[in-house]
Design a protein around this motif. Sequence first.
Motif, PDB file in Angstrom:
ATOM      1  N   ASP A  18       0.794  -1.194   0.172  1.00  0.00           N
ATOM      2  CA  ASP A  18      -0.018   0.555  -0.151  1.00  0.00           C
ATOM      3  C   ASP A  18       1.190   1.519  -0.312  1.00  0.00           C
ATOM      4  OD1 ASP A  18      -2.471  -1.765   0.178  1.00  0.00           O
ATOM      5  OD2 ASP A  18      -2.734  -1.338   2.374  1.00  0.00           O
ATOM      6  N   ARG A  19       2.091   1.313   0.738  1.00  0.00           N
ATOM      7  CA  ARG A  19       2.823   2.449   0.945  1.00  0.00           C
ATOM      8  C   ARG A  19       3.728   2.713  -0.338  1.00  0.00           C
ATOM      9  NH1 ARG A  19       1.251   5.176   4.732  1.00  0.00           N
ATOM     10  NH2 ARG A  19       3.213   6.221   4.573  1.00  0.00           N
ATOM     11  N   HIS A  20       4.454   1.712  -1.280  1.00  0.00           N
ATOM     12  CA  HIS A  20       5.256   1.803  -2.183  1.00  0.00           C
ATOM     13  C   HIS A  20       4.533   2.509  -3.202  1.00  0.00           C
ATOM     14  CE1 HIS A  20       8.551   0.595  -4.497  1.00  0.00           C
ATOM     15  NE2 HIS A  20       7.671   0.135  -5.340  1.00  0.00           N
ATOM     16  N   ASN A  21       5.808   3.698  -3.302  1.00  0.00           N
ATOM     17  CA  ASN A  21       5.221   4.912  -4.121  1.00  0.00           C
ATOM     18  C   ASN A  21       4.081   5.546  -3.964  1.00  0.00           C
ATOM     19  OD1 ASN A  21       7.796   4.848  -6.057  1.00  0.00           O
ATOM     20  ND2 ASN A  21       6.210   2.409  -6.985  1.00  0.00           N
ATOM     21  N   ASN A  22       3.781   5.976  -2.413  1.00  0.00           N
ATOM     22  CA  ASN A  22       2.456   5.848  -2.231  1.00  0.00           C
ATOM     23  C   ASN A  22       2.493   6.875  -0.189  1.00  0.00           C
ATOM     24  OD1 ASN A  22       0.556   5.233  -4.491  1.00  0.00           O
ATOM     25  ND2 ASN A  22       0.640   3.846  -3.351  1.00  0.00           N
ATOM     26  N   GLY A  23       3.834   6.729  -0.454  1.00  0.00           N
ATOM     27  CA  GLY A  23       4.331   7.415   1.372  1.00  0.00           C
ATOM     28  C   GLY A  23       5.506   6.560   1.550  1.00  0.00           C
ATOM     29  N   SER A  24       6.258   6.869   2.963  1.00  0.00           N
ATOM     30  CA  SER A  24       7.414   6.567   3.218  1.00  0.00           C
ATOM     31  C   SER A  24       7.297   5.379   4.816  1.00  0.00           C
ATOM     32  CB  SER A  24       8.186   7.695   3.778  1.00  0.00           C
ATOM     33  OG  SER A  24       8.512   8.142   2.539  1.00  0.00           O
ATOM     34  N   ILE A  25       8.145   4.859   5.224  1.00  0.00           N
ATOM     35  CA  ILE A  25       8.260   4.197   6.185  1.00  0.00           C
ATOM     36  C   ILE A  25       9.129   4.442   7.336  1.00  0.00           C
ATOM     37  CG2 ILE A  25       8.257   1.772   7.055  1.00  0.00           C
ATOM     38  CD1 ILE A  25       6.465   1.046   4.484  1.00  0.00           C
ATOM     39  N   ILE A  26       8.957   4.414   8.018  1.00  0.00           N
ATOM     40  CA  ILE A  26      10.817   4.763   8.888  1.00  0.00           C
ATOM     41  C   ILE A  26      10.509   3.227   9.903  1.00  0.00           C
ATOM     42  CG2 ILE A  26      12.067   5.453  10.110  1.00  0.00           C
ATOM     43  CD1 ILE A  26      10.752   8.132   9.978  1.00  0.00           C
ATOM     44  N   VAL A  27      11.722   2.683  10.264  1.00  0.00           N
ATOM     45  CA  VAL A  27      11.469   0.908  10.541  1.00  0.00           C
ATOM     46  C   VAL A  27      13.267   1.864  11.491  1.00  0.00           C
ATOM     47  CG1 VAL A  27      11.809  -1.790   9.845  1.00  0.00           C
ATOM     48  CG2 VAL A  27      10.839  -0.043   8.628  1.00  0.00           C
ATOM     49  N   THR A  28      12.417   1.383  12.657  1.00  0.00           N
ATOM     50  CA  THR A  28      13.872   1.246  13.710  1.00  0.00           C
ATOM     51  C   THR A  28      13.817  -0.570  14.014  1.00  0.00           C
ATOM     52  OG1 THR A  28      12.823   0.835  15.406  1.00  0.00           O
ATOM     53  CG2 THR A  28      13.552   3.314  14.319  1.00  0.00           C
ATOM     54  N   SER A  29      14.539  -1.333  13.809  1.00  0.00           N
ATOM     55  CA  SER A  29      15.423  -2.520  14.400  1.00  0.00           C
ATOM     56  C   SER A  29      16.961  -2.697  15.356  1.00  0.00           C
ATOM     57  CB  SER A  29      15.378  -3.281  13.209  1.00  0.00           C
ATOM     58  OG  SER A  29      15.173  -4.663  13.259  1.00  0.00           O
ATOM     59  N   GLN A  30      16.611  -3.435  15.791  1.00  0.00           N
ATOM     60  CA  GLN A  30      18.157  -4.545  16.272  1.00  0.00           C
ATOM     61  C   GLN A  30      19.100  -4.621  15.671  1.00  0.00           C
ATOM     62  OE1 GLN A  30      17.508  -5.693  20.466  1.00  0.00           O
ATOM     63  NE2 GLN A  30      15.996  -3.696  20.382  1.00  0.00           N
ATOM     64  N   ILE A  31      17.911  -5.751  14.785  1.00  0.00           N
ATOM     65  CA  ILE A  31      18.028  -6.709  13.766  1.00  0.00           C
ATOM     66  C   ILE A  31      18.946  -6.149  12.540  1.00  0.00           C
ATOM     67  CG2 ILE A  31      17.972  -8.591  12.472  1.00  0.00           C
ATOM     68  CD1 ILE A  31      17.661  -8.344  15.105  1.00  0.00           C
ATOM     69  N   PRO A  32      20.315  -6.305  12.357  1.00  0.00           N
ATOM     70  CA  PRO A  32      20.725  -6.271  10.624  1.00  0.00           C
ATOM     71  C   PRO A  32      19.821  -6.135   9.284  1.00  0.00           C
ATOM     72  CG  PRO A  32      22.389  -7.092  11.970  1.00  0.00           C
ATOM     73  CD  PRO A  32      20.952  -7.628  12.625  1.00  0.00           C
ATOM     74  N   VAL A  33      19.865  -5.435   8.355  1.00  0.00           N
ATOM     75  CA  VAL A  33      19.009  -5.106   7.587  1.00  0.00           C
ATOM     76  C   VAL A  33      18.631  -7.728   6.701  1.00  0.00           C
ATOM     77  CG1 VAL A  33      18.079  -4.698   5.001  1.00  0.00           C
ATOM     78  CG2 VAL A  33      18.643  -3.215   7.365  1.00  0.00           C
ATOM     79  N   GLN A  34      20.318  -6.751   6.571  1.00  0.00           N
ATOM     80  CA  GLN A  34      20.409  -9.433   5.833  1.00  0.00           C
ATOM     81  C   GLN A  34      19.989  -9.609   6.252  1.00  0.00           C
ATOM     82  OE1 GLN A  34      22.808  -6.953   7.076  1.00  0.00           O
ATOM     83  NE2 GLN A  34      24.503  -7.753   7.989  1.00  0.00           N
TER      84      GLN A  34
END
Length: 183
Positions: free
Chosen positions: A125-141
């Motif tokens: 729903d957000r792809h190309n329609n809004g932004s997301i800020i994600v915080t995580s202790q886990i590295p992206v990989q």
Amino acid sequence: MWYSSAVGISLWALQTRNLDRNTILRLAECEFVEKNENILITGSTGVGKSYLGTALGYQACIQGFKVSYFNTSKLFAKLKMAKADGSYLRELAKIERQDVIILDDFGLQALDSSNRITLLEIIEDRHNNGSIIVTSQIPVQGWYDIIGEKTIADAILDRLIHQSHRLELHGESMRKKRGINKG
């Protein structure tokens, strides 16, 4: 100036957290919102991920953007209940209307099949329609393992990562430092 007053990030904090001052100032201009880009903030516990994510969200609010904050686990629990009572699509529509959503503490537990599909729907729903800020202790990989099923993880991460600014914070826990200073 945003850098010193609204967020209060000192030069020392920028240096010890592996943050570039110019990058933070550029993100604070909220052009990432206008471009529907995401911000992925990772690092160990207590380094200021949630602080930085909410500060950028606050700055977006000041600039007139609609922003919602969610603890990721609580959001998934709320949306599971919404599926049960028939309000799921209405809740997703509320999220979709936001210019920015903040998903705090992503990945503290692996996603079950229901949460995996919910996350995919939110990201789509957000792809190309809004932004997301994600915080995580886990590295992206490591997010593939958290999301689970490879096909869905590929779909989610392809939409999330390729239009994102990635910030990896380093340093000692601020909670630990505060505890030492008090004692």
